[in-house]
Motif scaffolding. Structure first.
Motif, PDB file in Angstrom:
ATOM      1  N   ILE A  56       0.830  -1.207   0.000  1.00 17.10           N
ATOM      2  CA  ILE A  56       0.000   0.000   0.000  1.00 17.10           C
ATOM      3  C   ILE A  56       0.863   1.255   0.000  1.00 17.10           C
ATOM      4  O   ILE A  56       0.625   2.196  -0.763  1.00 17.10           O
ATOM      5  N   GLY A  57       1.883   1.278   0.858  1.00 14.59           N
ATOM      6  CA  GLY A  57       2.768   2.437   0.920  1.00 14.59           C
ATOM      7  C   GLY A  57       3.433   2.721  -0.411  1.00 14.59           C
ATOM      8  O   GLY A  57       3.505   3.875  -0.857  1.00 14.59           O
ATOM      9  N   GLU A  68       3.659   5.732  -5.657  1.00 11.70           N
ATOM     10  CA  GLU A  68       3.723   5.570  -7.106  1.00 11.70           C
ATOM     11  C   GLU A  68       2.579   6.329  -7.796  1.00 11.70           C
ATOM     12  O   GLU A  68       2.784   6.970  -8.833  1.00 11.70           O
ATOM     13  N   LYS A  69       1.392   6.253  -7.232  1.00  9.75           N
ATOM     14  CA  LYS A  69       0.242   6.970  -7.780  1.00  9.75           C
ATOM     15  C   LYS A  69       0.466   8.477  -7.744  1.00  9.75           C
ATOM     16  O   LYS A  69       0.202   9.196  -8.719  1.00  9.75           O
ATOM     17  N   ILE A  70       0.952   8.979  -6.619  1.00  7.93           N
ATOM     18  CA  ILE A  70       1.202  10.416  -6.473  1.00  7.93           C
ATOM     19  C   ILE A  70       2.320  10.865  -7.402  1.00  7.93           C
ATOM     20  O   ILE A  70       2.232  11.911  -8.059  1.00  7.93           O
ATOM     21  N   GLY A  80       5.288  -2.296  -9.179  1.00  8.42           N
ATOM     22  CA  GLY A  80       5.389  -1.542  -7.932  1.00  8.42           C
ATOM     23  C   GLY A  80       4.841  -2.326  -6.758  1.00  8.42           C
ATOM     24  O   GLY A  80       5.410  -2.322  -5.666  1.00  8.42           O
ATOM     25  N   ALA A  81       3.722  -3.029  -6.978  1.00  8.59           N
ATOM     26  CA  ALA A  81       3.153  -3.860  -5.917  1.00  8.59           C
ATOM     27  C   ALA A  81       4.121  -4.967  -5.521  1.00  8.59           C
ATOM     28  O   ALA A  81       4.318  -5.244  -4.321  1.00  8.59           O
ATOM     29  N   ALA A  82       4.728  -5.609  -6.511  1.00 10.11           N
ATOM     30  CA  ALA A  82       5.695  -6.675  -6.230  1.00 10.11           C
ATOM     31  C   ALA A  82       6.915  -6.128  -5.500  1.00 10.11           C
ATOM     32  O   ALA A  82       7.405  -6.720  -4.528  1.00 10.11           O
ATOM     33  N   ALA A 128       9.992   3.235  -2.428  1.00  9.13           N
ATOM     34  CA  ALA A 128       9.473   3.696  -3.716  1.00  9.13           C
ATOM     35  C   ALA A 128      10.172   4.974  -4.165  1.00  9.13           C
ATOM     36  O   ALA A 128      10.343   5.211  -5.373  1.00  9.13           O
ATOM     37  N   LEU A 129      10.576   5.792  -3.210  1.00  8.57           N
ATOM     38  CA  LEU A 129      11.342   7.002  -3.520  1.00  8.57           C
ATOM     39  C   LEU A 129      12.828   6.695  -3.683  1.00  8.57           C
ATOM     40  O   LEU A 129      13.509   7.273  -4.545  1.00  8.57           O
TER      41      LEU A 129
END
Length: 413
Positions: free
Chosen positions: A250-251, A256-258, A267-269, A303-304
């Motif tokens: 979720i994080g 990723e969406k933003i 991204g989920a993986a 993600a960042l």
């Protein structure tokens, strides 16, 4: 030990062993189609080589007799003949087999950073040398009676009950592998054409399959060691492994969406793997709520962090640094704040944070330096990186003479 506990030890060993093929699928799907065989071979090569070295002398090196020993004597029971003849051989050898799977996957994780450009023989040479000089000793420091295991009493006196927490490998596995991966990216340099958008995965379903196998096997990774403790804390460990990983997905997807406008399956993986990394050292020492927070934070930060390679200019092909080094650091240091009973905000003082920080930095620096020296020596002697011609042709055909997808065209069409 009862037969049920022994059976769980066998199952846990098999689960963790399956994680290395899981890494192969995960990494294989992320690379170009002309590199997938090479990528998967690096994982299977590590499985073969490190498995042999662990039985010959790695297990001996992973246990020390004195706190300040660098590592155990590799020749103390070479090939484990004496252990096999001992009264407790059944459980002792099972413990060695379980520990071997940790050594194997730690080495395999490094390979993702140098995808598309490394020679297989050079990789195998590096893998064996790095395991001998880094993983085997670090395992002794963290779990085998070494200085990290006893750092609490060394710094704060024999009366302290605070010790470095690394239940299943935040320092020994993920920080260790991530630091080595960073070193190799600097030695081998960037791939031809490296830049944002260059390294799109060639097979997304393969990535998801690999992530699923990793998550499945990780329950053996985290909860497996509890077979030695008669499964005393396995319920908490299993729930934390589930919760933190789910929260990390979720994080990652929110960021990723933003950031990019769309949440992706890759991204989920990747978020799942980052959560698994972070909960590894902390799975037995957090309440479920704090595990969820750890997962969300780690997914978002990783993600960042995977974008840093474009800003800083190092070609970490499959984000080993952004996921394993960063995720390992977050999970290890998070315990300093939220470890049950000893964290800064959960009933303890600053001692836990100090211990976690020292252990993390020590392993990071040691692994990075040795990996860089080994990688540099290999590159300057037999060569580590492929030539530009072979890289353009593809690692699979240049190194292995194979193709992952052999397409036959019917001449009648």
């Amino acid at each position: 030990m009862d037969t049920g506990s022994i059976a769980w030890g066998v199952v846990a060993t098999a689960l963790v062993l399956l994680m290395t093929p899981g890494v192969a699928f995960f990494y294989g799907g992320l690379v170009k189609a002309k590199s997938v065989v090479s990528m998967m071979m690096m994982s299977f090569g590590a499985l073969a080589l490190i498995g042999v070295l662990w039985v010959l002398y790695g297990a001996n090196m992973s246990t020390v007799g004195s706190v300040w020993d660098f590592a155990g004597n590799p020749f103390s029971d070479f090939g484990l003949g004496a252990m096999a003849a001992g009264d407790t051989a059944n459980t002792d050898l099972l413990g060695v087999a379980f520990s071997a799977t940790f050594a194997i996957i730690t080495v395999a994780l490094i390979s993702g950073a140098i995808a598309d450009r490394a020679r297989f023989g050079s990789w195998m040479l590096f893998a064996g040398a790095w395991a001998t000089l880094v993983y085997f000793p670090v395992a002794a420091w963290v779990w085998g009676g070494g200085w990290i295991l006893h750092l609490g009493t060394t710094l704060f006196g024999a009366e302290t009950t605070t010790a470095v927490i690394d239940y299943a490998g935040g320092t020994a596995v993920h920080i260790n592998a991530g630091a080595a991966a960073l070193a190799l990216t600097l030695v081998l340099g960037k791939r031809t054409g490296f830049g944002k958008g260059f390294d799109k995965p060639h097979n997304v379903p393969l990535v998801l399959l690999g992530a699923a196998l990793l998550w499945f096997g990780w329950f053996g990774f985290n909860a497996g060691a509890e077979w030695l403790n008669e499964l005393a804390g396995s319920g908490l460990i299993v729930l934390n492994t589930l919760g933190a990983t789910a929260a990390a997905i979720i994080g990652w997807l929110v960021v990723e969406k933003i950031k990019d406008g769309k949440p992706t399956s890759v991204g989920a993986a990747s978020g799942a793997v980052s959560g698994l990394v972070a909960i590894t050292p902390a799975c037995a020492n957090l309440t479920p709520g704090w595990s969820l927070l750890l997962g969300v934070v780690t997914g978002a930060v990783c993600a960042l962090a995977v974008e840093l390679k474009y800003r800083l200019g190092y070609d970490d092909a499959l984000d080993v640094v952004g996921i394993h080094l960063v995720g390992g650091l977050i999970g290890t240091l998070y315990l300093g704040f939220f470890a049950t009973g000893t964290g800064l905000f959960t009933g303890g003082g600053v001692q836990q944070l100090v211990l976690q920080l020292i252990a993390a930095l020590a392993v990071l620096v040691y692994s990075f330096v040795v990996a860089w020296v080994l990688g540099f020596a290999i590159e300057k002697t037999i060569g580590f990186r492929l030539t530009e011609k072979d890289e353009a042709a593809g690692v699979d055909s240049s190194v292995h003479g194979e193709s992952a997808y052999a397409m036959e065209i019917d001449a009648r069409v």
